[in-house]
Design a protein around this motif. Structure first.
Motif, PDB file in Angstrom:
ATOM      1  N   TYR A 191       0.843  -1.191   0.000  1.00 36.81           N
ATOM      2  CA  TYR A 191       0.000   0.000   0.000  1.00 36.81           C
ATOM      3  C   TYR A 191       0.879   1.243   0.000  1.00 36.81           C
ATOM      4  O   TYR A 191       1.899   1.301   0.689  1.00 36.81           O
ATOM      5  CB  TYR A 191      -0.914   0.019   1.233  1.00 36.81           C
TER       6      TYR A 191
ATOM      7  N   GLN B 201      -3.780  11.078   3.522  1.00 35.96           N
ATOM      8  CA  GLN B 201      -4.698  10.299   2.695  1.00 35.96           C
ATOM      9  C   GLN B 201      -4.793   8.859   3.165  1.00 35.96           C
ATOM     10  O   GLN B 201      -3.907   8.360   3.868  1.00 35.96           O
ATOM     11  CB  GLN B 201      -4.229  10.326   1.230  1.00 35.96           C
ATOM     12  N   ALA B 202      -5.861   8.205   2.767  1.00 34.86           N
ATOM     13  CA  ALA B 202      -5.990   6.773   3.034  1.00 34.86           C
ATOM     14  C   ALA B 202      -5.017   6.000   2.142  1.00 34.86           C
ATOM     15  O   ALA B 202      -4.657   6.457   1.055  1.00 34.86           O
ATOM     16  CB  ALA B 202      -7.416   6.318   2.773  1.00 34.86           C
ATOM     17  N   PRO B 203      -4.576   4.856   2.604  1.00 40.58           N
ATOM     18  CA  PRO B 203      -3.678   4.030   1.780  1.00 40.58           C
ATOM     19  C   PRO B 203      -4.344   3.590   0.475  1.00 40.58           C
ATOM     20  O   PRO B 203      -5.560   3.459   0.391  1.00 40.58           O
ATOM     21  CB  PRO B 203      -3.385   2.823   2.680  1.00 40.58           C
TER      22      PRO B 203
ATOM     23  N   TYR C 250       3.603   0.468   2.817  1.00 42.92           N
ATOM     24  CA  TYR C 250       3.392  -0.557   3.826  1.00 42.92           C
ATOM     25  C   TYR C 250       3.158  -1.906   3.144  1.00 42.92           C
ATOM     26  O   TYR C 250       2.360  -1.997   2.207  1.00 42.92           O
ATOM     27  CB  TYR C 250       2.163  -0.232   4.685  1.00 42.92           C
TER      28      TYR C 250
ATOM     29  N   LEU D 166      -3.835   0.571  -2.619  1.00 45.97           N
ATOM     30  CA  LEU D 166      -3.192  -0.683  -3.001  1.00 45.97           C
ATOM     31  C   LEU D 166      -2.393  -0.490  -4.284  1.00 45.97           C
ATOM     32  O   LEU D 166      -2.935  -0.008  -5.283  1.00 45.97           O
ATOM     33  CB  LEU D 166      -4.263  -1.754  -3.213  1.00 45.97           C
TER      34      LEU D 166
ATOM     35  N   GLN E 254       0.806   5.259   0.866  1.00 47.58           N
ATOM     36  CA  GLN E 254       0.047   6.257   1.612  1.00 47.58           C
ATOM     37  C   GLN E 254       0.741   7.607   1.532  1.00 47.58           C
ATOM     38  O   GLN E 254       1.861   7.766   2.003  1.00 47.58           O
ATOM     39  CB  GLN E 254      -0.132   5.853   3.072  1.00 47.58           C
TER      40      GLN E 254
END
Lengths: 109, 121
Positions: free
Chosen positions: A35, A41-43, A86, A45, A37
């Motif tokens: 992921y 912000q949101a992660p 991540y 994919l 990020q």
């Protein structure tokens, strides 16, 4: 408890290849997911099932896995790729509990 | 397009219970797994757990004694309760949809925007 280990930081110049590793004992049996990020912000994919790229993710993002290590490779990194990355996987228990790596800050400058 | 939206109090007192709801729009909540993930400021992501629409759950062992997840398919919502909170539970909490590769892993394809929950008196 199960852990995934990532380097805290990786730094490359624009156009260079960035490699981010993720090590975990269950990775020979479990997929790794990656992921991206960006700040606030949101992660998102970028790689799933070790090496597959979701639609809309640039081809410069690729993934591989061998033994207990998974690797995210960004070939020809761009300034806009600067972000936290991540890895994610599940453990080998019957409950398949999830775990994130500690994250890697990629700097492109 | 599936959208997720977290809602709940932004401030919780120590020792009390944190309660959040995730509302799913643009698709059905049924026949999917759903997860909660959190991120303290300046730190990494932490998987809290997952719930299937049948109500079956799996939790992070480090939080298991304090976590309860539930699902309300009639409202297309699922929820998180975290009891006995401390300052260490202060974080942005995300909800996400899970797509499983049965036995081999799972991915999160849709995420909420995240909601900050602060634990403070």
């Amino acid at each position: 408890s199960y852990e995934l280990t990532q380097p805290p930081s990786v730094s490359v110049s624009p156009g260079q290849t960035a490699r981010i590793t993720c090590s975990g004992d269950a990775l020979p049996k479990k997929y790794a997911y990656w992921y991206q990020q960006k700040s606030g912000q949101a992660p998102v994919l970028v790689i799933y099932e070790d090496s597959k790229r979701p639609s809309g993710i640039p081809e410069r993002f690729s993934g591989s896995s061998s033994g207990t290590m998974a690797t995210l490779t960004i070939s020809g990194a761009q300034v806009e790729d600067e972000a936290d990355y991540y890895c994610y996987s599940t453990d080998s228990s019957g409950n398949h509990r999830g775990v994130f790596g500690g994250g890697t800050k990629l700097t492109v400058l | 397009q599936v959208q997720l939206q977290e809602s709940g109090p932004g401030l919780v007192k120590p020792s009390e219970t944190l309660s959040l709801t995730c509302t799913v729009s643009g698709g059905s909540i049924s026949s999917y797994y759903w997860s909660w993930i959190r991120q303290p400021a300046g730190k990494g992501l932490e998987w809290i757990g997952r719930i299937y629409t049948s109500g079956s759950t799996n939790y992070n062992p480090s939080l298991k004694s304090r976590v309860t997840m539930s699902v309300d398919t009639s409202k297309n919502q699922f929820s998180l309760k975290l009891s006995s909170v401390t300052a260490a539970d202060t974080a942005v909490y995300y909800c996400a949809r899970v797509i499983k590769s049965i036995g081999f892993g799972e991915l999160f394809d849709y995420w909420g925007q995240g909601t900050l929950v602060t634990v403070s008196s």
